[in-house]
Write a protein that holds these residues in place. Structure first.
Motif, PDB file in Angstrom:
ATOM      1  N   LEU A 381       0.802  -1.015   0.069  1.00 58.21           N
ATOM      2  CA  LEU A 381       0.350  -0.402   0.003  1.00 58.21           C
ATOM      3  C   LEU A 381       0.481   1.338   0.011  1.00 58.21           C
ATOM      4  O   LEU A 381       2.105   1.801   0.178  1.00 58.21           O
ATOM      5  N   GLU A 384      -0.023   7.085   2.595  1.00 54.89           N
ATOM      6  CA  GLU A 384      -0.659   7.279   3.327  1.00 54.89           C
ATOM      7  C   GLU A 384      -2.197   5.959   3.229  1.00 54.89           C
ATOM      8  O   GLU A 384      -2.521   6.529   4.271  1.00 54.89           O
ATOM      9  N   ASP A 385      -1.816   4.973   2.224  1.00 59.52           N
ATOM     10  CA  ASP A 385      -2.873   4.252   2.379  1.00 59.52           C
ATOM     11  C   ASP A 385      -2.617   3.547   3.677  1.00 59.52           C
ATOM     12  O   ASP A 385      -3.844   2.791   4.683  1.00 59.52           O
ATOM     13  N   GLU A 386      -1.651   2.703   4.236  1.00 59.92           N
ATOM     14  CA  GLU A 386      -0.584   2.343   5.189  1.00 59.92           C
ATOM     15  C   GLU A 386      -1.103   3.187   6.529  1.00 59.92           C
ATOM     16  O   GLU A 386      -1.681   2.183   7.215  1.00 59.92           O
ATOM     17  N   ASN A 388      -4.295   5.235   7.023  1.00 57.36           N
ATOM     18  CA  ASN A 388      -4.889   5.022   7.566  1.00 57.36           C
ATOM     19  C   ASN A 388      -5.488   4.011   7.477  1.00 57.36           C
ATOM     20  O   ASN A 388      -7.008   3.695   7.753  1.00 57.36           O
ATOM     21  N   SER A 393      -8.605   1.981   3.415  1.00 50.30           N
ATOM     22  CA  SER A 393      -8.334   2.450   1.757  1.00 50.30           C
ATOM     23  C   SER A 393      -8.127   1.204   0.696  1.00 50.30           C
ATOM     24  O   SER A 393      -8.866   1.440  -0.257  1.00 50.30           O
ATOM     25  N   LYS A 396     -13.188   0.505   2.494  1.00 53.63           N
ATOM     26  CA  LYS A 396     -14.121   1.904   2.759  1.00 53.63           C
ATOM     27  C   LYS A 396     -15.037   1.719   3.622  1.00 53.63           C
ATOM     28  O   LYS A 396     -16.244   2.432   4.335  1.00 53.63           O
TER      29      LYS A 396
END
Length: 403
Positions: A381, A384-386, A388, A393, A396
Protein backbone atom coordinates in the motif's frame (compact mmCIF):
# COMPACT_ATOMS: atom_id res chain seq x y z
CA UNK A 1 -24.00 -63.33 -0.22
CA UNK A 2 -23.80 -60.96 -3.18
CA UNK A 3 -26.52 -58.73 -1.74
CA UNK A 4 -24.86 -58.82 1.68
CA UNK A 5 -21.45 -57.95 0.23
CA UNK A 6 -23.00 -55.11 -1.73
CA UNK A 7 -24.69 -53.74 1.37
CA UNK A 8 -21.43 -53.93 3.35
CA UNK A 9 -19.51 -52.17 0.57
CA UNK A 10 -22.17 -49.46 0.45
CA UNK A 11 -21.99 -49.01 4.22
CA UNK A 12 -18.18 -48.78 4.15
CA UNK A 13 -18.25 -46.33 1.25
CA UNK A 14 -20.88 -44.09 2.80
CA UNK A 15 -19.13 -44.18 6.20
CA UNK A 16 -15.80 -43.19 4.67
CA UNK A 17 -17.48 -40.36 2.77
CA UNK A 18 -19.10 -39.05 5.94
CA UNK A 19 -15.84 -39.43 7.88
CA UNK A 20 -13.75 -37.36 5.50
CA UNK A 21 -16.61 -34.86 5.01
CA UNK A 22 -16.63 -34.20 8.76
CA UNK A 23 -12.86 -33.71 8.57
CA UNK A 24 -13.26 -31.24 5.71
CA UNK A 25 -15.85 -29.29 7.67
CA UNK A 26 -13.59 -29.14 10.75
CA UNK A 27 -10.61 -27.89 8.74
CA UNK A 28 -12.89 -25.43 6.93
CA UNK A 29 -13.93 -24.11 10.35
CA UNK A 30 -10.25 -23.58 11.19
CA UNK A 31 -10.20 -20.74 8.68
CA UNK A 32 -12.41 -18.81 11.08
CA UNK A 33 -9.65 -19.41 13.60
CA UNK A 34 -7.05 -17.98 11.22
CA UNK A 35 -9.32 -14.97 10.69
CA UNK A 36 -9.94 -14.16 14.35
CA UNK A 37 -6.32 -14.80 15.32
CA UNK A 38 -5.32 -12.13 12.80
CA UNK A 39 -8.19 -9.79 13.72
CA UNK A 40 -7.15 -9.88 17.36
CA UNK A 41 -3.48 -9.29 16.59
CA UNK A 42 -3.57 -6.46 14.03
CA UNK A 43 -4.46 -2.87 14.87
CA UNK A 44 -8.12 -1.75 14.73
CA UNK A 45 -7.66 -0.04 11.36
CA UNK A 46 -6.78 -3.37 9.71
CA UNK A 47 -9.36 -5.74 11.23
CA UNK A 48 -11.85 -5.73 8.35
CA UNK A 49 -9.04 -6.42 5.90
CA UNK A 50 -8.01 -9.48 7.92
CA UNK A 51 -11.53 -10.93 7.74
CA UNK A 52 -11.96 -10.20 4.04
CA UNK A 53 -8.58 -11.65 3.09
CA UNK A 54 -9.22 -15.01 4.74
CA UNK A 55 -12.64 -15.33 3.11
CA UNK A 56 -11.58 -14.33 -0.41
CA UNK A 57 -8.33 -16.31 -0.23
CA UNK A 58 -10.40 -19.39 0.58
CA UNK A 59 -12.67 -18.88 -2.42
CA UNK A 60 -9.82 -18.30 -4.86
CA UNK A 61 -7.91 -21.27 -3.41
CA UNK A 62 -10.92 -23.52 -3.96
CA UNK A 63 -11.19 -22.45 -7.61
CA UNK A 64 -7.53 -22.83 -8.58
CA UNK A 65 -7.14 -26.09 -6.66
CA UNK A 66 -10.28 -27.53 -8.28
CA UNK A 67 -9.31 -26.64 -11.84
CA UNK A 68 -5.50 -26.85 -11.70
CA UNK A 69 -3.83 -27.76 -8.42
CA UNK A 70 -5.53 -31.07 -7.65
CA UNK A 71 -4.58 -32.42 -11.08
CA UNK A 72 -0.93 -31.36 -10.56
CA UNK A 73 -0.83 -33.12 -7.18
CA UNK A 74 -2.85 -36.25 -7.86
CA UNK A 75 -3.46 -36.44 -11.62
CA UNK A 76 -7.22 -36.21 -11.03
CA UNK A 77 -9.62 -33.77 -12.68
CA UNK A 78 -13.36 -33.27 -12.44
CA UNK A 79 -14.24 -32.98 -16.11
CA UNK A 80 -16.53 -36.02 -15.91
CA UNK A 81 -20.28 -36.41 -15.66
CA UNK A 82 -21.96 -36.03 -12.30
CA UNK A 83 -22.87 -39.72 -12.50
CA UNK A 84 -19.19 -40.64 -12.62
CA UNK A 85 -18.16 -38.19 -9.94
CA UNK A 86 -20.84 -39.37 -7.51
CA UNK A 87 -19.72 -43.00 -7.54
CA UNK A 88 -18.92 -44.53 -4.14
CA UNK A 89 -21.16 -41.92 -2.52
CA UNK A 90 -19.04 -39.15 -4.02
CA UNK A 91 -16.02 -40.07 -1.90
CA UNK A 92 -13.57 -38.72 -4.50
CA UNK A 93 -15.30 -35.33 -4.43
CA UNK A 94 -15.25 -35.10 -0.64
CA UNK A 95 -11.61 -36.15 -0.58
CA UNK A 96 -10.92 -33.17 -2.83
CA UNK A 97 -12.86 -30.92 -0.43
CA UNK A 98 -10.78 -32.17 2.48
CA UNK A 99 -7.44 -31.67 0.74
CA UNK A 100 -8.58 -28.30 -0.62
CA UNK A 101 -9.09 -27.00 2.91
CA UNK A 102 -5.44 -27.88 3.55
CA UNK A 103 -4.35 -26.03 0.41
CA UNK A 104 -6.39 -22.98 1.39
CA UNK A 105 -4.50 -22.84 4.69
CA UNK A 106 -1.40 -21.67 2.77
CA UNK A 107 -2.70 -18.14 1.97
CA UNK A 108 -4.35 -18.00 5.42
CA UNK A 109 -0.90 -18.54 6.94
CA UNK A 110 0.71 -15.98 4.62
CA UNK A 111 -2.00 -13.43 5.42
CA UNK A 112 -0.90 -13.15 9.03
CA UNK A 113 2.68 -12.41 8.11
CA UNK A 114 1.99 -9.69 5.52
CA UNK A 115 -0.82 -7.96 7.42
CA UNK A 116 -1.32 -4.20 7.69
CA UNK A 117 0.62 -3.05 4.61
CA UNK A 118 -0.16 -5.32 1.65
CA UNK A 119 -2.29 -4.51 -1.39
CA UNK A 120 -5.40 -6.63 -1.83
CA UNK A 121 -5.55 -7.94 -5.41
CA UNK A 122 -1.80 -8.46 -5.95
CA UNK A 123 -1.72 -10.64 -2.84
CA UNK A 124 -4.83 -12.53 -3.99
CA UNK A 125 -3.24 -13.23 -7.38
CA UNK A 126 -0.02 -14.36 -5.70
CA UNK A 127 -1.95 -16.71 -3.43
CA UNK A 128 -3.70 -18.22 -6.46
CA UNK A 129 -0.34 -19.00 -8.08
CA UNK A 130 1.01 -20.57 -4.90
CA UNK A 131 -2.09 -22.73 -4.26
CA UNK A 132 -2.63 -23.59 -7.93
CA UNK A 133 0.93 -24.53 -8.87
CA UNK A 134 3.70 -24.37 -6.24
CA UNK A 135 1.93 -26.05 -3.32
CA UNK A 136 0.42 -28.97 -5.28
CA UNK A 137 3.82 -29.59 -6.91
CA UNK A 138 5.34 -30.30 -3.49
CA UNK A 139 2.18 -31.93 -2.14
CA UNK A 140 2.19 -34.40 -5.03
CA UNK A 141 5.82 -35.32 -4.39
CA UNK A 142 5.15 -36.18 -0.74
CA UNK A 143 1.58 -37.48 -0.68
CA UNK A 144 1.26 -39.00 -4.16
CA UNK A 145 4.80 -40.18 -4.86
CA UNK A 146 5.24 -37.93 -7.89
CA UNK A 147 8.61 -37.74 -9.67
CA UNK A 148 9.98 -40.74 -7.77
CA UNK A 149 11.43 -38.74 -4.88
CA UNK A 150 9.76 -40.85 -2.19
CA UNK A 151 10.91 -44.04 -3.88
CA UNK A 152 14.47 -42.74 -4.00
CA UNK A 153 14.41 -41.83 -0.30
CA UNK A 154 13.09 -45.28 0.59
CA UNK A 155 15.79 -46.94 -1.49
CA UNK A 156 18.58 -44.82 -0.02
CA UNK A 157 17.51 -44.55 3.62
CA UNK A 158 15.02 -47.36 4.19
CA UNK A 159 11.85 -45.26 4.44
CA UNK A 160 10.11 -42.47 2.49
CA UNK A 161 9.56 -39.00 3.93
CA UNK A 162 6.72 -39.30 6.45
CA UNK A 163 4.35 -36.38 6.90
CA UNK A 164 1.02 -37.75 8.07
CA UNK A 165 -0.95 -34.51 8.33
CA UNK A 166 1.24 -31.78 6.90
CA UNK A 167 3.81 -30.33 9.31
CA UNK A 168 6.01 -29.71 6.28
CA UNK A 169 3.63 -30.12 3.33
CA UNK A 170 1.19 -27.50 4.65
CA UNK A 171 2.63 -25.54 7.57
CA UNK A 172 6.33 -25.27 6.83
CA UNK A 173 5.50 -24.65 3.18
CA UNK A 174 3.13 -21.81 4.05
CA UNK A 175 5.53 -20.33 6.60
CA UNK A 176 8.53 -20.22 4.26
CA UNK A 177 6.49 -18.79 1.38
CA UNK A 178 5.29 -16.16 3.85
CA UNK A 179 8.89 -15.31 4.79
CA UNK A 180 9.67 -14.47 1.16
CA UNK A 181 6.58 -12.25 0.91
CA UNK A 182 7.41 -10.55 4.23
CA UNK A 183 10.96 -9.73 3.10
CA UNK A 184 9.77 -8.38 -0.26
CA UNK A 185 7.09 -6.25 1.42
CA UNK A 186 9.36 -4.64 3.98
CA UNK A 187 8.66 -3.35 7.48
CA UNK A 188 5.48 -1.54 8.49
CA UNK A 189 5.87 2.22 8.74
CA UNK A 190 6.58 3.39 12.28
CA UNK A 191 7.87 -0.02 13.38
CA UNK A 192 11.30 1.35 14.23
CA UNK A 193 12.09 4.83 15.54
CA UNK A 194 15.66 5.97 16.12
CA UNK A 195 16.74 2.37 15.62
CA UNK A 196 14.51 1.04 18.40
CA UNK A 197 11.56 -1.30 18.07
CA UNK A 198 8.09 0.21 18.50
CA UNK A 199 5.70 -2.47 19.71
CA UNK A 200 2.23 -2.56 18.10
CA UNK A 201 0.08 -4.17 20.77
CA UNK A 202 -2.66 -6.65 19.77
CA UNK A 203 -5.96 -4.84 19.26
CA UNK A 204 -8.24 -7.45 20.81
CA UNK A 205 -6.97 -10.25 23.05
CA UNK A 206 -10.41 -11.97 23.27
CA UNK A 207 -10.58 -12.24 19.46
CA UNK A 208 -7.00 -13.52 19.38
CA UNK A 209 -7.91 -16.13 21.99
CA UNK A 210 -11.09 -17.09 20.12
CA UNK A 211 -9.06 -17.67 16.98
CA UNK A 212 -6.61 -19.88 18.86
CA UNK A 213 -9.43 -21.95 20.41
CA UNK A 214 -11.15 -22.48 17.05
CA UNK A 215 -7.87 -23.60 15.50
CA UNK A 216 -7.11 -25.97 18.38
CA UNK A 217 -10.51 -27.66 18.12
CA UNK A 218 -10.43 -27.90 14.33
CA UNK A 219 -6.92 -29.35 14.43
CA UNK A 220 -8.24 -32.67 15.66
CA UNK A 221 -10.07 -32.94 12.34
CA UNK A 222 -6.92 -31.78 10.56
CA UNK A 223 -4.87 -34.58 12.13
CA UNK A 224 -7.22 -37.46 12.93
CA UNK A 225 -9.16 -37.27 9.67
CA UNK A 226 -5.91 -37.31 7.67
CA UNK A 227 -6.38 -41.10 7.84
CA UNK A 228 -9.03 -40.37 5.13
CA UNK A 229 -10.88 -43.65 5.79
CA UNK A 230 -12.53 -45.07 8.91
CA UNK A 231 -10.35 -48.18 8.97
CA UNK A 232 -7.28 -45.95 9.34
CA UNK A 233 -8.57 -43.89 12.27
CA UNK A 234 -6.33 -43.96 15.34
CA UNK A 235 -6.79 -42.71 18.87
CA UNK A 236 -3.00 -42.39 18.98
CA UNK A 237 -3.23 -39.45 16.57
CA UNK A 238 -5.82 -37.73 18.76
CA UNK A 239 -3.90 -38.16 22.02
CA UNK A 240 -0.57 -37.22 20.42
CA UNK A 241 -2.20 -34.05 19.10
CA UNK A 242 -3.53 -33.31 22.57
CA UNK A 243 -0.16 -33.86 24.27
CA UNK A 244 1.72 -31.75 21.73
CA UNK A 245 -0.81 -28.97 22.15
CA UNK A 246 -0.43 -29.10 25.93
CA UNK A 247 3.37 -29.12 25.63
CA UNK A 248 3.22 -26.03 23.47
CA UNK A 249 1.00 -24.20 25.97
CA UNK A 250 3.22 -25.00 28.96
CA UNK A 251 6.43 -24.03 27.16
CA UNK A 252 4.92 -20.76 25.91
CA UNK A 253 3.64 -19.96 29.40
CA UNK A 254 7.05 -20.51 30.97
CA UNK A 255 9.28 -18.93 28.34
CA UNK A 256 6.77 -16.28 27.31
CA UNK A 257 6.38 -15.08 30.90
CA UNK A 258 2.57 -15.34 30.93
CA UNK A 259 2.16 -13.16 27.83
CA UNK A 260 -1.33 -13.95 26.42
CA UNK A 261 -0.12 -13.73 22.83
CA UNK A 262 2.50 -16.40 23.42
CA UNK A 263 0.19 -18.58 25.52
CA UNK A 264 -2.47 -18.64 22.78
CA UNK A 265 0.07 -19.30 20.01
CA UNK A 266 1.89 -21.96 22.04
CA UNK A 267 -0.72 -24.67 21.41
CA UNK A 268 -0.65 -23.85 17.70
CA UNK A 269 3.13 -24.30 17.63
CA UNK A 270 2.76 -27.70 19.26
CA UNK A 271 -0.01 -28.74 16.88
CA UNK A 272 1.95 -27.60 13.83
CA UNK A 273 4.90 -29.72 14.94
CA UNK A 274 2.94 -32.89 15.70
CA UNK A 275 1.15 -33.14 12.35
CA UNK A 276 3.96 -35.10 10.67
CA UNK A 277 4.46 -37.80 13.29
CA UNK A 278 1.14 -37.87 15.10
CA UNK A 279 0.39 -41.38 13.82
CA UNK A 280 3.71 -42.94 14.90
CA UNK A 281 4.97 -41.21 18.07
CA UNK A 282 4.48 -42.20 21.68
CA UNK A 283 2.40 -39.58 23.55
CA UNK A 284 5.42 -38.62 25.68
CA UNK A 285 7.40 -38.03 22.48
CA UNK A 286 4.52 -35.90 21.24
CA UNK A 287 4.61 -33.89 24.49
CA UNK A 288 8.33 -33.24 24.00
CA UNK A 289 7.80 -32.31 20.35
CA UNK A 290 5.09 -29.80 21.26
CA UNK A 291 7.03 -28.33 24.18
CA UNK A 292 10.10 -27.78 22.03
CA UNK A 293 7.94 -26.15 19.36
CA UNK A 294 6.39 -23.80 21.93
CA UNK A 295 9.89 -22.79 23.08
CA UNK A 296 11.07 -22.34 19.48
CA UNK A 297 8.17 -20.03 18.69
CA UNK A 298 8.57 -17.93 21.84
CA UNK A 299 12.31 -17.39 21.46
CA UNK A 300 12.36 -16.96 17.68
CA UNK A 301 9.40 -14.59 17.51
CA UNK A 302 10.97 -12.36 20.16
CA UNK A 303 14.35 -12.47 18.43
CA UNK A 304 13.16 -11.60 14.93
CA UNK A 305 10.95 -8.79 16.20
CA UNK A 306 13.91 -7.16 17.94
CA UNK A 307 16.84 -8.03 15.69
CA UNK A 308 15.59 -8.60 12.13
CA UNK A 309 14.62 -5.09 11.10
CA UNK A 310 13.64 -6.15 7.58
CA UNK A 311 11.51 -9.10 8.68
CA UNK A 312 8.27 -7.67 10.03
CA UNK A 313 6.22 -10.82 10.61
CA UNK A 314 3.02 -9.53 12.23
CA UNK A 315 1.64 -12.81 13.59
CA UNK A 316 4.94 -14.67 13.68
CA UNK A 317 3.89 -17.09 10.95
CA UNK A 318 7.45 -17.91 9.92
CA UNK A 319 8.54 -19.16 13.35
CA UNK A 320 5.11 -20.68 14.09
CA UNK A 321 4.43 -22.49 10.83
CA UNK A 322 7.72 -22.34 8.94
CA UNK A 323 10.22 -23.29 11.64
CA UNK A 324 7.94 -25.35 13.91
CA UNK A 325 6.62 -27.17 10.84
CA UNK A 326 10.15 -28.08 9.75
CA UNK A 327 10.92 -29.15 13.32
CA UNK A 328 7.86 -31.40 13.18
CA UNK A 329 9.17 -33.11 10.07
CA UNK A 330 12.51 -33.80 11.74
CA UNK A 331 10.88 -34.72 15.07
CA UNK A 332 8.92 -37.50 13.34
CA UNK A 333 12.26 -39.08 12.48
CA UNK A 334 13.40 -38.82 16.10
CA UNK A 335 10.38 -39.63 18.29
CA UNK A 336 8.78 -41.87 15.67
CA UNK A 337 11.62 -44.35 16.01
CA UNK A 338 11.07 -47.56 17.95
CA UNK A 339 14.05 -46.72 20.17
CA UNK A 340 12.09 -43.78 21.61
CA UNK A 341 8.78 -45.59 21.92
CA UNK A 342 7.40 -44.85 18.46
CA UNK A 343 5.99 -47.25 15.90
CA UNK A 344 9.05 -47.02 13.63
CA UNK A 345 9.03 -47.18 9.86
CA UNK A 346 10.72 -43.77 9.56
CA UNK A 347 14.22 -42.66 8.67
CA UNK A 348 15.84 -39.63 10.25
CA UNK A 349 17.73 -38.83 7.05
CA UNK A 350 14.56 -39.03 4.94
CA UNK A 351 12.82 -36.72 7.41
CA UNK A 352 15.69 -34.24 7.32
CA UNK A 353 15.93 -34.25 3.52
CA UNK A 354 12.15 -33.98 3.09
CA UNK A 355 11.92 -31.08 5.53
CA UNK A 356 14.80 -29.22 3.87
CA UNK A 357 13.29 -29.93 0.47
CA UNK A 358 10.01 -28.35 1.55
CA UNK A 359 11.85 -25.26 2.80
CA UNK A 360 13.75 -24.88 -0.47
CA UNK A 361 10.72 -25.33 -2.75
CA UNK A 362 8.57 -23.00 -0.64
CA UNK A 363 11.16 -20.23 -0.32
CA UNK A 364 12.01 -20.27 -4.02
CA UNK A 365 8.32 -20.31 -4.94
CA UNK A 366 7.64 -17.38 -2.62
CA UNK A 367 10.42 -15.20 -4.02
CA UNK A 368 9.52 -16.07 -7.63
CA UNK A 369 5.76 -15.50 -7.34
CA UNK A 370 5.76 -12.47 -5.03
CA UNK A 371 8.82 -11.06 -6.75
CA UNK A 372 7.12 -11.16 -10.16
CA UNK A 373 3.92 -9.61 -8.81
CA UNK A 374 5.95 -6.90 -7.07
CA UNK A 375 7.60 -5.97 -10.37
CA UNK A 376 4.30 -5.92 -12.28
CA UNK A 377 1.92 -4.23 -9.84
CA UNK A 378 3.67 -3.71 -6.52
CA UNK A 379 2.76 -5.50 -3.31
CA UNK A 380 2.54 -2.68 -0.83
CA UNK A 381 0.00 0.00 0.00
CA UNK A 382 1.03 3.62 -0.38
CA UNK A 383 2.34 5.34 2.73
CA UNK A 384 -0.92 7.28 3.08
CA UNK A 385 -3.10 4.20 2.66
CA UNK A 386 -1.03 2.29 5.19
CA UNK A 387 -1.33 5.18 7.65
CA UNK A 388 -5.12 5.30 7.20
CA UNK A 389 -5.33 1.52 7.50
CA UNK A 390 -6.27 -1.21 5.06
CA UNK A 391 -9.90 -1.15 6.21
CA UNK A 392 -10.66 2.36 4.95
CA UNK A 393 -8.11 2.33 2.12
CA UNK A 394 -9.26 -0.93 0.53
CA UNK A 395 -12.73 -1.71 1.86
CA UNK A 396 -14.02 1.79 2.63
CA UNK A 397 -15.35 0.82 6.04
CA UNK A 398 -13.98 0.36 9.54
CA UNK A 399 -14.56 -2.54 11.90
CA UNK A 400 -16.64 -0.44 14.28
CA UNK A 401 -19.34 1.81 12.86
CA UNK A 402 -19.74 5.36 14.09
CA UNK A 403 -23.09 6.56 15.37
Amino acid sequence: MTATNSAVEMLVSSSNTLFILLGAIMVFAMHAGFAFLEVGTVRHKNQVNALVKIMTDFAVSALVYFFVGYQIAYGVNFFESAATLSQENGYALVKFFFLMTFAAAIPAIISGGVAERAKFYPMLISAAAIVGIAYPFFEGIVWNGNYGVQGWLEEQYGAPFHDFAGSVVVHAFGGWVALAAIILLGTRNGRFRHGKLVAFAPSNIPFLALGAWILCIGWFGFNVMSAQTLDGISGLVAVNSLMAMVGGIIAAMIFGKNDPGFIHNGPLAGLVAICAGSDIMHPIGALATGAFAGAIFTFLFTHIQQKFKHTDDVLGVWPLHGVCGAWGGVAAGIFGSEALGGLGGVSFMSQLIGSLGGIIVATLSGFIVYGMVKVVSGLRLSEEDEFNGADLSIHKIGSIGKE
